[in-house]
Design a protein around this motif. Structure first.
Motif, PDB file in Angstrom:
ATOM      1  N   PRO A  74       0.857  -1.187   0.000  1.00 31.60           N
ATOM      2  CA  PRO A  74       0.000   0.000   0.000  1.00 31.60           C
ATOM      3  C   PRO A  74       0.894   1.239   0.000  1.00 31.60           C
ATOM      4  CG  PRO A  74       0.240  -0.794   2.221  1.00 31.60           C
ATOM      5  CD  PRO A  74       1.049  -1.727   1.344  1.00 31.60           C
ATOM      6  N   GLU A 120       0.166   3.316   5.111  1.00 34.45           N
ATOM      7  CA  GLU A 120      -1.247   3.175   5.438  1.00 34.45           C
ATOM      8  C   GLU A 120      -1.958   2.422   4.333  1.00 34.45           C
ATOM      9  OE1 GLU A 120      -2.353   6.567   2.642  1.00 34.45           O
ATOM     10  OE2 GLU A 120      -3.479   4.906   3.444  1.00 34.45           O
ATOM     11  N   SER A 121      -2.915   1.636   4.735  1.00 30.47           N
ATOM     12  CA  SER A 121      -3.711   0.885   3.780  1.00 30.47           C
ATOM     13  C   SER A 121      -5.144   1.365   3.819  1.00 30.47           C
ATOM     14  CB  SER A 121      -3.635  -0.618   4.098  1.00 30.47           C
ATOM     15  OG  SER A 121      -4.122  -0.862   5.404  1.00 30.47           O
ATOM     16  N   PHE A 150      -0.061   0.262   8.003  1.00 30.99           N
ATOM     17  CA  PHE A 150       0.674  -0.827   7.376  1.00 30.99           C
ATOM     18  C   PHE A 150       2.103  -0.843   7.909  1.00 30.99           C
ATOM     19  CE2 PHE A 150       1.822  -3.931   4.278  1.00 30.99           C
ATOM     20  CZ  PHE A 150       3.123  -3.637   3.915  1.00 30.99           C
ATOM     21  N   PRO A 191      -1.266  -7.345  12.051  1.00 31.22           N
ATOM     22  CA  PRO A 191      -2.096  -6.134  12.017  1.00 31.22           C
ATOM     23  C   PRO A 191      -2.779  -5.802  13.343  1.00 31.22           C
ATOM     24  CG  PRO A 191      -3.220  -7.951  10.939  1.00 31.22           C
ATOM     25  CD  PRO A 191      -1.844  -8.450  11.293  1.00 31.22           C
ATOM     26  N   THR A 236       4.676  -8.656   5.934  1.00 28.27           N
ATOM     27  CA  THR A 236       3.714  -7.801   6.620  1.00 28.27           C
ATOM     28  C   THR A 236       3.648  -8.166   8.098  1.00 28.27           C
ATOM     29  OG1 THR A 236       2.413  -7.691   4.594  1.00 28.27           O
ATOM     30  CG2 THR A 236       1.329  -7.001   6.620  1.00 28.27           C
TER      31      THR A 236
END
Lengths: 513, 218
Positions: free
Chosen positions: A166, A184-185, A199, A214, A211
């Protein structure tokens, strides 16, 4: 259709439609029949045409001159530009006559984008002794210029690690090795707004990224043009500290996240001073003190610069202004690319150990660059007048350098954070708008839009290191880092997808003449 | 994907210069038909993309910028849109896909960019207290006072419309049909028909106090 009001409304709708689209035969007949009997609707149709003429008559104005410069300079650098063909033509004609056989051999022995150094091909066309590794009796050529080889990074996920980054805002190296990138997503254009996530990804080599968990990265989107997310990350505090902004009650709300390793995160405890504020940048001072800068909504509808410090990342204290009004950043909030321009954008620890932040003050006429300095407690506003808006700042042992956007030069230098001078070795905003800056002893990197990497040994004399945009299809760089002999550049592609690149540091820093 | 960046060496320059000379002397064969490829005309030869872009910029930047600014109500965003539209045109030209109708193509790209920009600025009223910047307008001192007053009224009325509605009306005012506008904004003709009908009726409602039915502008 029943009722005269409905008939009038229908007629007016058809009259409006008819200005842009052909009516169906039945619709046209309906419109004509009503218009024949209704003077008011005939007048309405005339008024619609008058309104159309009014829009058509609105005056036009030229685009800013810098747009023309940017566009035409891109055209001049186009690989099919005729100037590139004709410039060496006359010299080539002379050379062809003088060294015909050599020229033909050179033409047919060269291939691809790379070209062998002259010492690898002797006068007879046979590979020279130098190319074969044996001592050469041929005259040697000039030393091979430095190379920096950039490659696109991948994000684990999907077949062949084809997951998509992203928007990426910042990257940092970790003291124990590896890198963390944040962004940021949640682009902010969802309708209706939904919770989104900051993100984070980590990598041991900046080539392949994973990743992070979250959990703890939830964000509340802001309405309007302002984007939420993580904006900066630094190694410090309990391990890694990230700052940014989320939303609360429809207003921006500064946010801080903490992680021991970049893989798992949690929000730092909220503070009263976070309400109505946002954080753009964070650093870890040489003594470990964490310093964050950004802005906040002022009571009068304007914006103030905002500064915070923390010894450990857990408790954050807002800094005071040394003088009244030092934090005032204008009467209007100008947004650009999802961020509020006014306030403090970035901070660095200067050569003398003090802190310097840069940013802008905005009003209805535009924005002007501002610098603030601090020895660690209160902040003072510098009297420096920037011919533009600095957005990033970094320092080495001898100087501070700030980069940004302006009509003259895209960079400035200072030894004390108070007095600034323009740097002319970087092109002006007509060509390049700088957004990211990184410095480590002996190596400075800067980039922005377009995604070109410029480097320097001293933060003063710069050279183009890598035209990433031309090689990888556009985009802008928003974060730079270096660690373990690796360079990292992250940002946003022209298509809105995040981009990340890495390179071996190698001879970086020698692009300047 | 690996990109190797090298500094210009004397030998590299020489080799490329020789190759360019050969390419100039022996041009590559042109296809019999190449949609979108620009031709120099009866004299033959290929138009240089940079020259085409420069001519297109001088011919259309004013109207595209004015369109973008009224569509987005943001001078900075409008400048970005103009730059992006022309840079995309350059990319098309470099790839040999120059549009046949450059003006229409630029408007289509600018419309899309403006609509995308506007979608990121939804619900402005909710944060209008922190967006205190006056909306971008264009005023032309060369026009009469009466015309300027009319212009201000029309601008103010347009600013009350949604961004999509504003974009459609501006495209129509620049000579595009409803069908062309639908293609430019990426909607069906039916949806665009409804959108534009509403836009024109809303504009009339906004202008009614200043320009009632039965009265015309001076």
């Amino acid at each position: 259709m029943t009722g005269s009001l409905a008939a009038h409304a229908r007629s007016r709708e058809l009259a409006a439609i008819a200005l842009d689209f052909p009516l169906e035969p039945g619709e046209q007949a309906e419109l004509d029949a009503h218009a024949a009997e209704c003077a008011s609707c005939r007048a309405f149709e005339t008024a619609l045409r008058r309104d159309e003429a009014g829009v058509r008559a609105l005056p036009e104005v030229d685009a800013p001159a810098y747009v023309r410069r940017r566009v035409l300079r891109s055209a001049a650098r186009s690989p099919r530009s005729s100037a590139w063909l004709f410039a060496p033509l006359a010299a080539v004609l002379v050379l062809i006559v003088a060294v015909g056989p050599l020229a033909l051999q050179f033409l047919f022995s060269s291939s691809g984008a790379g070209t062998p150094a002259p010492s690898s091909v002797g006068a007879t066309g046979e590979p020279s002794a130098a190319a074969s590794g044996e001592p050469s009796s041929e005259p040697t050529s000039a030393p091979t210029p430095p190379q920096v080889e950039w490659q696109a990074a991948t994000l684990a996920g999907g077949p062949g690690d084809t997951a998509v980054f992203p928007h990426l805002e910042s990257v940092t190296s970790l003291s124990g090795g590896g890198f963390v990138v944040v962004g940021e997503s949640c682009p902010g254009d969802r309708e209706p707004p939904e919770p989104c996530l900051a993100f984070v990804a980590t990598s041991s080599d900046a080539a392949r990224w994973l990743t992070a968990d979250p959990s703890g990265l939830e964000l509340e989107p802001l309405p309007g043009d302002l984007q939420v997310g993580m904006r900066d990350v630094v190694a410090g505090g309990p391990g890694v500290v990230a700052v940014g902004v989320t939303a609360a009650d429809g207003e921006p709300h500064a946010a801080i996240w903490l992680s021991p390793d970049g893989r798992s995160w949690e929000r730092a405890p909220d503070e009263a001073s976070f309400g109505g504020a946002w954080m753009n940048s964070v650093i870890a001072r040489s003594d470990g003190l964490l310093v964050a800068v950004g802005g906040r909504l002022a009571g009068d509808g304007g914006v103030e610069a905002a500064f915070w410090t923390s010894p450990d990342g857990l408790g954050w204290t807002p800094a005071a202004a040394a003088t009244a009004g030092a934090f005032e950043s204008g009467s209007a909030t100008i947004t650009r690319a999802g961020r509020t321009v006014a306030g403090a954008s970035d901070v660095a620890e200067g050569p003398t150990g003090g802190l310097t932040a840069v940013g802008a003050s905005c009003d209805a006429t535009g924005c002007r660059g501002v610098a603030w300095t601090s020895s660690g407690q209160a902040w003072s506003r510098s009297e420096a007048e920037f011919d533009g808006v600095p957005v990033a700042i970094a320092a080495d042992a001898s100087r501070l350098t700030a980069v940004g956007r302006t009509t003259q030069a895209a960079a400035w230098s200072s030894e004390d954070g108070v007095t600034w001078t323009s740097i002319t070795s970087l092109p002006d905003t007509g060509v390049l708008e700088l957004k990211a800056l990184f410095a480590t002893p002996g190596l400075w990197l800067t980039s922005g839009s377009p995604a070109e990497i410029w480097d320097s040994r001293d933060g003063l004399d710069w050279g183009l290191q890598a035209p990433l945009a031309a090689q990888f299809g556009g985009g802008q760089i928003r974060g730079l880092a270096s660690g373990d002999g690796v360079l990292v550049a992250v940002g946003i592609g022209d298509d809105g997808i995040g981009i990340a690149f890495h390179a071996a540091a190698g001879s970086a820093g020698r692009s300047s003449p | 994907m690996t990109a190797v960046v090298r500094r210009e060496s004397d030998a590299g320059w020489f080799a490329r210069a020789v190759r360019s000379l050969v390419a100039w002397l022996i041009p590559e064969p042109r296809p019999l038909s190449a949609p979108g490829r620009l031709d120099a005309g009866p004299g033959g030869g290929r138009l240089n993309p940079g020259d085409v872009l420069s001519a297109a910029y001088d011919a259309h930047q004013r109207e595209i910028y004015s369109f973008a600014m009224r569509s987005t109500k943001d001078a900075d965003a409008a400048a970005d849109i103009v730059q992006e539209a022309f840079l995309r045109l350059l990319r098309e030209l470099n790839e040999g896909r120059g549009p046949d109708n450059v003006r229409a193509w630029l408007y289509r790209v600018a419309s899309n960019l403006a609509i995308n920009a506007a979608r990121r600025t939804s619900a402005l009223d909710r944060v209008r207290h922190i967006l205190a910047r006056p909306e971008a307008t264009i005023e032309s001192p060369e026009r009469s006072a009466v015309q300027r007053e009319r212009d201000r009224a029309v601008e103010a009325a347009m600013n009350q419309l949604s961004s999509d509605a504003r974009t459609c009306l501006l495209l129509a005012a620049n000579g595009f049909s409803g069908r062309e506008i639908a293609a430019a904004i990426g909607r069906s003709e039916l949806a665009t028909r409804s959108l534009m009908c509403r836009a024109r009726l809303d504009l009339r409602e906004q202008l009614e106090p200043l320009d009632p039915l039965g009265e015309g502008s001076a």
